[in-house]
Structures are given as structure tokens and as C-alpha cells.
Design a protein around this motif. Structure first.
Motif, mmCIF file in Angstrom:
data_model
loop_
_atom_site.group_PDB
_atom_site.id
_atom_site.type_symbol
_atom_site.label_atom_id
_atom_site.label_comp_id
_atom_site.label_asym_id
_atom_site.label_seq_id
_atom_site.Cartn_x
_atom_site.Cartn_y
_atom_site.Cartn_z
ATOM 1 N N GLY A 118 -4.028 -2.382 -4.050
ATOM 2 C CA GLY A 118 -2.803 -2.351 -3.120
ATOM 3 C C GLY A 118 -2.349 -3.614 -2.695
ATOM 4 N N ALA A 160 -5.867 2.936 4.409
ATOM 5 C CA ALA A 160 -6.225 2.448 2.999
ATOM 6 C C ALA A 160 -7.622 2.569 2.658
ATOM 7 C CB ALA A 160 -5.982 0.817 2.816
ATOM 8 N N ASP A 218 0.894 -1.211 0.013
ATOM 9 C CA ASP A 218 -0.068 -0.031 0.084
ATOM 10 C C ASP A 218 0.853 1.209 0.135
ATOM 11 O OD1 ASP A 218 -2.179 -1.408 -0.073
ATOM 12 O OD2 ASP A 218 -2.806 -1.230 1.986
ATOM 13 N N ASN A 275 -2.946 -3.959 3.228
ATOM 14 C CA ASN A 275 -4.122 -3.383 3.929
ATOM 15 C C ASN A 275 -3.577 -2.284 4.918
ATOM 16 O OD1 ASN A 275 -6.623 -2.526 4.489
ATOM 17 N ND2 ASN A 275 -6.814 -4.244 6.206
ATOM 18 N N THR A 313 -7.265 -3.795 -1.643
ATOM 19 C CA THR A 313 -5.945 -4.299 -1.230
ATOM 20 C C THR A 313 -6.236 -5.653 -0.873
ATOM 21 O OG1 THR A 313 -4.065 -3.955 0.198
ATOM 22 C CG2 THR A 313 -6.345 -3.341 1.120
#
Length: 338
Positions: free
Chosen positions: A275, A282, A250, A278, A291
Motif C-alpha cells: 500500500g 493498516a 492505502d 500508512n 506500506t
């Protein structure tokens, strides 16, 4: 004079084996919860404290476990390592041990730090992460006979304990999600080549792209910093057409968001993004970042358990090894609206 309460005394009072009491005191998840509760309650009632000095004299041990944090060190530190430090510190203190943290500024600094931990007896064991192909750090530790656990598999998976996230699966999850945006171009942002988790992520993404018949991607092997994500995204966003961006972490995705804001390019219209890991915050980006998660607390607890087993075992059992499966968190950044 007050009598020191030891493990044997607790075991006799509870009618348990000393080994069971020892595991319950360090919150070993293999011990039944009611047993752990009984041991912890009696230990608190009798004022039990581990006899660290005696243990050091018996085994020549320091009572410390080291964790080596690999670069880059940045403001978006991986939540997994933060969870690991907090969890391991608590688990170690329950056994009368302490935690020592070493942070390398460059990858070239890491071998010297590890040699110092071993040769200067700064700790009894060490956890290292971000394993790589033909990892010289691991080879040194194996040759030295020094206890260690790796966060990531190595070339010697049967010779030491390790815990690994299935990053190939993480790459597949990212591409699966991004495929729905029907991209004309795909970019994969991963860590430098040679780091096993990054190589696995790229291989998983490439395999899924081929399986789905998607356009061949551009692979970017860069440091996992927000600045590198922003710089790389600046070039990507200057290109026309529907674009999908998969980020191994991320921190890189946050950099893409910054670049998009600077270019007045709202994500989710022409560009979709996915991403990894996490990171905190996010879910609060615009659009919320899709993510993957590895349940950081569970990974940290597992790494701590594997390390304590390595410290307390007699060396005859086969090394523990565990693979953690990532889970996709589909928010909205992987979609293109309109």
C-alpha cells in the motif's frame, strides 16, 4: 485603561529582535527551543494577543489562510491532509490568524474556488495539493500575484514554494518489496494520469520492474477510493497465477482486501500487496498491510512552516522547496506464504 502588549514590548523585555519574537510565537522550528520557551512564557504572563485588526488595516489582509482539499472526498481521507489541517490551524492561531478550508467535489470545481478565494479576498494565501502537468490553478495564482504553497512540484518550481513527496521512490519501494513473492503478474494501482505524484509513482515502479527483470505490469489509473480498489481487484483476483499488487494509497489497498474477502481469496497465499501512506488501521488488516510512510506530522509541520515564511517574508528570498523521502514499512502482506 489597560495597555495592549505588543511584539515590540515583548522584544524589549526579552532583549530580542522583534522578528525573533514573532517567529518564536508562531513556533518556528528555526528558533532555539529555549528562546521559544522564554517568549511563550512571557507572552502568557503578560496576556499578549496578536493585534489582528491592526494588521488587516495596515496590509489589507484578512488574517486567514485557505487550504483547498482536492477530490475525491471519502471516508478514508489522506492522513497527511488531516495532519496538515490540525498543525496549520495551531500554527496560524499562534500568530493571530485563522484557517479556512474549501473542499472541491470535482476537479472541475477547483479553479472557481481558487478564483473566489483570490478575487473575493476570502484569504491571504492558499495551499493546494495534487498538482498536475501544466497546472492551470498554479498558472492563475502566479499571474494574480497571490501567495500560495503547493503540496507537489509544478512546471514552475523556481517561482513559488512547494513541498513534495518523492513518489518515484515510493514506487521503487513497493516493487522492491513485492519482488520477493516471485510474481507471475504485477498490477500497479495509481491515481488518474496527469496528477504528478501518481505519474511519478508509476514511473518509479516501471523503472524498478525493468531493473529487476520482473514481468511487465498492468497499470490501472483510477480514483483513489476503496470502492475503485475493490472493483479493480475483483478483475485481478479472477486471474490465475501468483500476483503482486502495488497501490499508490492505502485506500485502494483496503478495497483490495474487501475484494479478496468477497472472493474467499486470502491475501498472502497467491496474491501479495503493498500500500501507500500508512493509513490508520493498516497494521490491523489480515495480513498486516505493508506500506510506506512519510511521517505525516513532519510533512504537515514543514508545509505550515513554508506557508508562514511565505506570509511573513518580504518576497525577496528564493522560494522554499523540499522533497520528502518515503520509508517502507514491511509487515507481511507483500509476502506469499507456502
Amino acid at each position: 485603561m489597560a495597555v495592549r502588549i505588543g511584539l515590540k514590548h515583548l522584544a524589549e523585555r526579552l532583549g530580542m529582535d522583534v522578528s525573533t519574537v514573532s517567529r518564536a510565537l508562531r513556533l518556528d522550528p528555526r528558533v532555539r527551543p529555549e528562546t521559544t520557551a522564554a517568549v511563550q512564557a512571557l507572552a502568557a504572563e503578560l496576556g499578549y494577543r496578536p493585534n489582528v485588526a491592526a494588521r488587516v488595516l495596515r496590509g489589507g489582509r484578512t488574517g486567514r489562510v485557505a487550504v483547498l482539499l482536492s477530490p475525491p472526498q471519502q471516508r478514508f481521507a489522506s492522513p497527511i491532509f488531516l495532519e496538515l489541517l490540525a498543525t496549520l490551524d495551531q500554527r496560524l492561531r499562534n500568530t493571530g490568524r485563522t484557517l479556512a478550508v474549501f473542499a472541491a467535489q470535482t476537479r472541475e470545481d477547483e479553479p472557481a474556488i481558487i478564483r473566489s478565494v483570490v478575487e473575493d479576498r476570502l484569504a491571504d494565501a492558499i495551499i493546494i495539493g495534487r498538482t498536475r502537468q501544466a497546472d492551470g490553478r498554479v498558472k492563475y495564482l502566479l499571474d494574480a500575484g497571490f501567495p500560495f504553497v503547493t503540496f507537489g512540484r509544478t512546471d514552475w518550481p523556481d517561482q513559488h514554494p512547494w513541498v513534495e513527496i518523492d513518489y518515484a521512490r515510493a514506487g521503487e519501494i513497493a516493487i522492491d518489496a513485492l519482488a520477493g513473492s516471485d510474481p507471475a503478474a504485477i498490477h500497479v494501482l495509481s491515481a488518474p494520469q496527469g496528477l504528478r505524484f501518481a505519474d511519478n509513482y508509476v514511473s518509479g515502479a516501471l523503472a524498478q520492474i525493468a531493473a529487476l527483470g520482473l514481468p511487465h505490469p498492468t497499470i490501472h489509473r483510477i480514483e483513489m477510493t476503496e470502492a475503485m480498489g475493490e472493483a479493480t481487484a475483483g478483475h485481478i483476483l479472477a486471474q490465475a497465477g501468483r500476483t503482486a499488487i502495488a497501490c499508490v494509497q492505502d485506500s485502494l489497498a483496503f478495497g483490495v482486501y474487501r475484494a479478496a474477502a468477497s472472493a474467499s481469496e486470502p491475501l498472502g497465499r497467491r496474491v501479495s500487496i503493498f500500500g501507500g501512506q500508512n493509513f490508520p488501521g493498516a497494521e490491523h488488516t489480515a495480513p498486516p498491510l505493508s506500506t510506506f510512510s512519510t511521517e505525516d506530522a513532519r510533512v504537515a509541520d514543514l508545509l505550515s512552516t513554508v506557508m508562514l515564511d511565505r506570509l511573513d517574508g518580504d518576497g525577496t528570498a528564493a522560494p522554499n522547496s523540499h522533497v520528502i523521502q518515503p520509508v517502507g514499512l514491511l509487515r507481511t502482506s507483500h509476502l506469499i506464504s507456502g
